[in-house]
Write an enzyme that holds these catalytic residues in place. Structure first.
Site, PDB file in Angstrom:
ATOM      1  N   VAL A 107      34.048  40.925  38.450  1.00 43.56           N
ATOM      2  CA  VAL A 107      35.394  39.971  39.384  1.00 43.56           C
ATOM      3  C   VAL A 107      36.209  40.432  39.781  1.00 43.56           C
ATOM      4  CG1 VAL A 107      34.374  38.111  36.800  1.00 43.56           C
ATOM      5  CG2 VAL A 107      35.994  39.740  37.205  1.00 43.56           C
ATOM      6  N   SER A 108      36.660  39.505  40.424  1.00 38.58           N
ATOM      7  CA  SER A 108      38.176  40.047  41.938  1.00 38.58           C
ATOM      8  C   SER A 108      39.055  39.929  40.715  1.00 38.58           C
ATOM      9  CB  SER A 108      37.712  38.873  42.281  1.00 38.58           C
ATOM     10  OG  SER A 108      36.811  38.823  43.392  1.00 38.58           O
ATOM     11  N   THR A 109      38.840  39.687  39.782  1.00 40.20           N
ATOM     12  CA  THR A 109      41.198  39.805  39.332  1.00 40.20           C
ATOM     13  C   THR A 109      40.739  38.919  37.232  1.00 40.20           C
ATOM     14  OG1 THR A 109      41.227  36.702  39.708  1.00 40.20           O
ATOM     15  CG2 THR A 109      42.097  38.675  41.127  1.00 40.20           C
TER      16      THR A 109
END
Length: 224
Positions: free
Chosen positions: A11-13
């Site tokens: 996940v990016s964040t």
């Protein structure tokens, strides 16, 4: 194809865990692809798809080599958006399976990754254009002076709120009424504080009066 799998999720964040590309969604895709067979290990990365520093991915690939396992990824873009980065992975000695495109060969995956990278660049370009449009309309982006003005306004709002509370406080109202008379009699601040205390008056916070609190009340309400 190898019967053992190592799962890689990204996940990016941290907030993305609540979105459609969150960790639970990726786990469900992998679980369905493997028909409820559990991977021998799972590695979770919190990193942008455009960055090549992937410590968890390196760990997953190392385990795949050790256990002669296949790396399994829920969606192609969870692995990478960079063509060069994905190309390097596809040329490695580890077999990789993408649940959203299990039949894809290396050539097709190169094409898809190129499209994915192009989409990422479009998003970046649109964001930049949007910020430039705001700037052209007079909106100051990240301007320290603009932020400082907001901070000053917030401080002033807090001061105004405190003053309004003090003005409406019943203890203050009673004390001010008494002080109007005491000021006319030319008492000192100390004497006025003693008189207020002896008569049972208390400050807005329920405390005894001092020379300082008497002075502040007289100054605030312009009694002199």
């Amino acid at each position: 194809m190898n019967s053992q799998y190592v799962a890689y999720l990204r996940v990016s964040t941290h907030k993305q865990g609540l979105s459609g590309l969150g960790l639970e969604a990726q786990r469900e895709i992998i679980r369905n692809h493997l028909h409820d067979t559990n991977p021998i290990a799972e590695f979770v990365e919190v990193e942008s798809g455009r960055k090549s520093e992937r410590p968890k991915l390196k760990e997953a690939l190392t385990l795949c080599r050790k256990e002669d396992a296949t790396l399994i990824v829920a969606k192609l873009d969870r692995l990478a958006r960079s063509v060069s980065f994905l190309s390097g992975l596809l040329e490695s000695d580890v077999e990789i399976v993408f649940c959203d495109f299990p039949q894809a060969n290396k050539m097709v995956l190169h094409i898809i990754s190129a499209i994915s990278q192009y989409e990422a660049e479009l998003i970046a370009a649109r964001t930049k254009a949007s910020l430039q449009a705001k700037k052209s309309r007079g909106f100051r982006l990240g301007n320290p002076e603009h932020l400082l003005n907001k901070h000053r306004q917030a401080i002033q709002n807090s001061i105004n709120t405190c003053k309004a509370k003090a003005d409406s406080n019943p203890n203050n109202k009673r004390a001010v009424a008494m002080l109007r008379t005491l000021v006319k009699e030319n008492h000192s601040y100390k004497e006025m504080a003693e008189i207020l205390n002896n008569e049972g008056f208390v400050s807005s916070k329920g405390c005894a009066f001092t020379k300082s609190t008497v002075y502040k009340l007289i100054k605030r309400y312009g009694l002199l």
